[in-house]
Design an enzyme around this catalytic site. Structure first.
Site, PDB file in Angstrom:
ATOM      1  N   LYS A 268       1.403   8.104   0.188  1.00  0.00           N
ATOM      2  CA  LYS A 268       1.360   6.786   0.830  1.00  0.00           C
ATOM      3  C   LYS A 268       2.735   6.159   0.725  1.00  0.00           C
ATOM      4  CE  LYS A 268      -0.582   2.090   0.212  1.00  0.00           C
ATOM      5  NZ  LYS A 268      -1.577   1.232  -0.473  1.00  0.00           N
ATOM      6  N   ASP A 273       4.024  -3.872   1.141  1.00  0.00           N
ATOM      7  CA  ASP A 273       2.651  -4.230   1.491  1.00  0.00           C
ATOM      8  C   ASP A 273       2.437  -5.710   1.216  1.00  0.00           C
ATOM      9  OD1 ASP A 273      -0.035  -4.483   1.956  1.00  0.00           O
ATOM     10  OD2 ASP A 273      -0.657  -3.368   0.161  1.00  0.00           O
ATOM     11  N   LYS A 280      -1.414 -11.319   0.867  1.00  0.00           N
ATOM     12  CA  LYS A 280      -1.584 -11.304  -0.598  1.00  0.00           C
ATOM     13  C   LYS A 280      -1.128 -12.640  -1.177  1.00  0.00           C
ATOM     14  CE  LYS A 280      -0.887  -6.355  -1.526  1.00  0.00           C
ATOM     15  NZ  LYS A 280      -2.171  -6.094  -2.176  1.00  0.00           N
ATOM     16  N   ASP A 291       4.747   0.061  -3.190  1.00  0.00           N
ATOM     17  CA  ASP A 291       3.578   0.629  -2.525  1.00  0.00           C
ATOM     18  C   ASP A 291       3.923   1.925  -1.764  1.00  0.00           C
ATOM     19  OD1 ASP A 291       0.840   0.396  -2.339  1.00  0.00           O
ATOM     20  OD2 ASP A 291       0.889  -0.747  -0.473  1.00  0.00           O
ATOM     21  N   ASP A 350      -5.401  -5.799   4.161  1.00  0.00           N
ATOM     22  CA  ASP A 350      -4.737  -5.377   2.930  1.00  0.00           C
ATOM     23  C   ASP A 350      -5.274  -4.034   2.427  1.00  0.00           C
ATOM     24  OD1 ASP A 350      -2.940  -5.536   0.875  1.00  0.00           O
ATOM     25  OD2 ASP A 350      -4.084  -6.999  -0.302  1.00  0.00           O
ATOM     26  N   GLU A 352      -4.859  -1.271   3.685  1.00  0.00           N
ATOM     27  CA  GLU A 352      -4.094  -0.579   4.731  1.00  0.00           C
ATOM     28  C   GLU A 352      -3.745   0.864   4.362  1.00  0.00           C
ATOM     29  OE1 GLU A 352      -2.712  -2.211   2.367  1.00  0.00           O
ATOM     30  OE2 GLU A 352      -1.162  -0.785   1.792  1.00  0.00           O
ATOM     31  N   ARG A 354      -5.426   3.325   3.092  1.00  0.00           N
ATOM     32  CA  ARG A 354      -6.383   4.329   3.572  1.00  0.00           C
ATOM     33  C   ARG A 354      -6.275   4.526   5.080  1.00  0.00           C
ATOM     34  NH1 ARG A 354     -11.194   0.791   1.131  1.00  0.00           N
ATOM     35  NH2 ARG A 354      -9.456   0.284  -0.249  1.00  0.00           N
TER      36      ARG A 354
END
Ligand code: BES
Ligand code: MN
Ligand code: ZN
Length: 501
Positions: A268, A273, A280, A291, A350, A352, A354
């Site tokens: 990933k 993020d 967030k 991230d 959020d 995101e 996956r």
């Protein structure tokens, strides 16, 4: 830093410094005993006077010990002999290296590698020592205009092994450790890089560097136009709010037979993020530059692999993307069509990771993989469950899960398995699409993996959630380089090179 191994007795060393252990309470290790005899009780005398108790991490530097050829002797407290475990061993080594750096010695011969660590052989002890040393010497200061110039006279550390027979094993341990440490450094450098510099294009550049540096590595980049053609609607949606183009880097390492199925590592690579429209909270948001820790880990493992030139085929995928709010961003309520054809209702922008990974996982089907392992800072829930100590491991394939747990045990890069039972799949049900991207409050790490499992039916697959282990917060903030060590160990095992042979 230079590392090597040799086999000799402590009193014969002419090095700038010899390092030997002392146990609690005031008990000499075997090598310390030898020095004590030659010096006619000089060391035991000091201990009797109370200069060193032997508590773990205590240090006592001696100069001009009688009848000893070396200029210095560093006595290192190792705690109670019977209690010396793996963690303590690593801590002692780290502390020793830091102390050596302050002594003015350019070279040291270290006998700590001969201490008995329960269940661990000389290969393990030398490898861990070199990895711990390299880890302790790392700093990220390429963006500081004034670098703290630590006085680092120490150039070379020689680890002693008990007999000459163990020399090749020790040498192999050093070679492995240095390659792994290089991979870890690569991982740390790219992960620590700020998100205004490290964007998906930067990740792609790092992938290209590997291609340039190694003959049997080729890197290709999949851009947004190509993703469009491939139908990667989910991956594209996540990156749509960002001016930085989504780029997926494919790093191909050819070390095995032409027809040998490859192992595939997918990382990933959210270079930032923000949460997107489901923004967030502000506190600690800077840490979401990490991230992309999964991609950094995959890049690091590919680097270590190329350095080791293992006889296997491996493909590393860096799923680069940035999750930002904008008028063009994807929203809660959107329904996306993934590359697999399955549709997803977005309930939270959020969640995101996956959405990016699912399309990358479908993409890699084309490689006819032997196994696929994805690595991701996927869920805050994993930090709640396992804290900063263990990586979460979830897999639908027991043998692969056990291989990874083994590699984690061997490398000291901890992982712990969580279940992936179908019972949890219901939490992803959607009234409007095939499923949602949100599993609700309970078992967040498991439902995230359940989501991914819907895209990994065509091969053996395991998922590593490194949300708690990829970086440290607080005053020692920084990338840990995990799980490069575990992944590389897995690759070493797959190449039949797990032992020091
Ligand atoms: N990258 C985060 C996960 C994360 C959070 C890792 C904190 C490390 C520390 C991920 O994209 C995310 O935001 N996950 C959400 C999922 C939720 C919306 C289902 C989370 O964990 O809160
Ligand atoms: Mn997120
Ligand atoms: Zn994320």
């Amino acid at each position: 830093m230079e590392f090597s191994v040799k086999s000799g007795s402590p009193e014969k060393q002419r090095s700038a410094c010899i390092v030997v252990g002392v146990f609690e309470p005031r008990r000499l290790s075997g090598t310390a005993e030898q020095l004590d005899e030659i010096s006619e009780g000089y060391i035991s005398n000091l201990l009797r006077k109370g200069d060193l108790e032997g508590k773990s991490g205590q240090m006592l530097l001696l100069h001009h010990v009688p009848n000893i050829l070396s200029e210095r002797v560093l006595l290192v407290g190792c705690g109670k002999e019977r209690e010396l475990d793996e963690r303590q061993y690593r801590q002692i080594i780290t502390k020793t290296i830091n102390t050596l750096n302050e002594t003015g010695s350019m070279e040291a011969v270290c006998f700590l590698s001969e201490l008995h660590v329960k269940g661990r052989d000389i290969y393990w002890k030398v490898r861990q020592a070199v990895e711990a040393a390299q880890d302790g010497l790392y700093s990220f200061d390429s963006l500081k205009t004034r670098k703290a110039e630590p006085r680092r006279p120490l150039r070379k550390i020689i680890f002693n092994v008990p007999t000459r027979r163990e020399l090749p094993i020790g040498e192999r341990a050093v070679t492995h450790a240095l390659a792994i440490s290089e991979g870890i450094t690569t991982c740390k450098n790219v992960a620590n890089m700020p998100p205004n510099i490290c964007n998906p294009a930067y990740l792609a550049e790092q992938a290209k560097i590997l291609e340039n540096d190694y003959d049997n590595v080729t890197t290709t980049i999949v851009n947004e136009k190509e993703m469009e053609e491939l139908g990667m609607g989910s991956y594209l949606a996540v990156g749509r709010g960002s001016v930085n183009e989504s780029l997926m880097s494919i790093i191909k390492y050819d070390g095995g037979a032409d027809d040998a199925k490859p192992l595939v590592l997918v990382g990933k690579g959210l270079t930032f993020d923000s949460g997107g429209i489901s923004l967030k909270p502000g506190a600690g948001m800077d840490e979401m530059k990490y991230d992309m820790g999964g991609a950094a880990g995959v890049l690091g493992a590919m680097h270590a692999l190329a350095e080791l030139q293992l006889p296997i085929n491996v493909i590393g995928v860096l799923a680069g993307c940035e999750n930002m709010p904008s008028s063009n961003a994807y929203r809660p309520g959107d329904i996306l069509t993934t590359m697999s054809g399955q549709t997803v209702e977005v309930l939270n922008t959020d969640a995101e990771g996956r959405l990016v990974l699912c399309d990358a996982l479908t993409y890699v089907e084309r490689f006819n993989p032997d196994a696929v392992i994805d690595v991701a800072t996927l869920t805050g829930a994993c930090v709640v469950a396992l804290g900063a100590h263990a990586t979460g491991l979830l897999s639908s394939h027991n043998p692969l899960a056990h291989e990874l747990l083994n590699a984690s045990e061997q490398s000291g890069d901890r992982a712990w398995r969580l279940p992936l039972w179908d019972d949890y799949q219901d939490q992803l049900e959607s009234p409007f699409a095939d499923f949602t991207n949100l599993g609700g409050k309970e078992a967040g790490t498991i439902t995230a993996a359940c989501f991914l499992s819907k895209f990994t039916k065509k091969y053996n697959w395991a998922h590593l959630d490194i949300a708690g282990t990829a970086w440290r917060s607080g005053k020692n903030k920084g990338s840990t380089g995990r799980p490069v060590s575990m992944l590389t160990q897995f690759l070493l095992n797959r190449s039949g090179q797990e032992q020091g042979e």
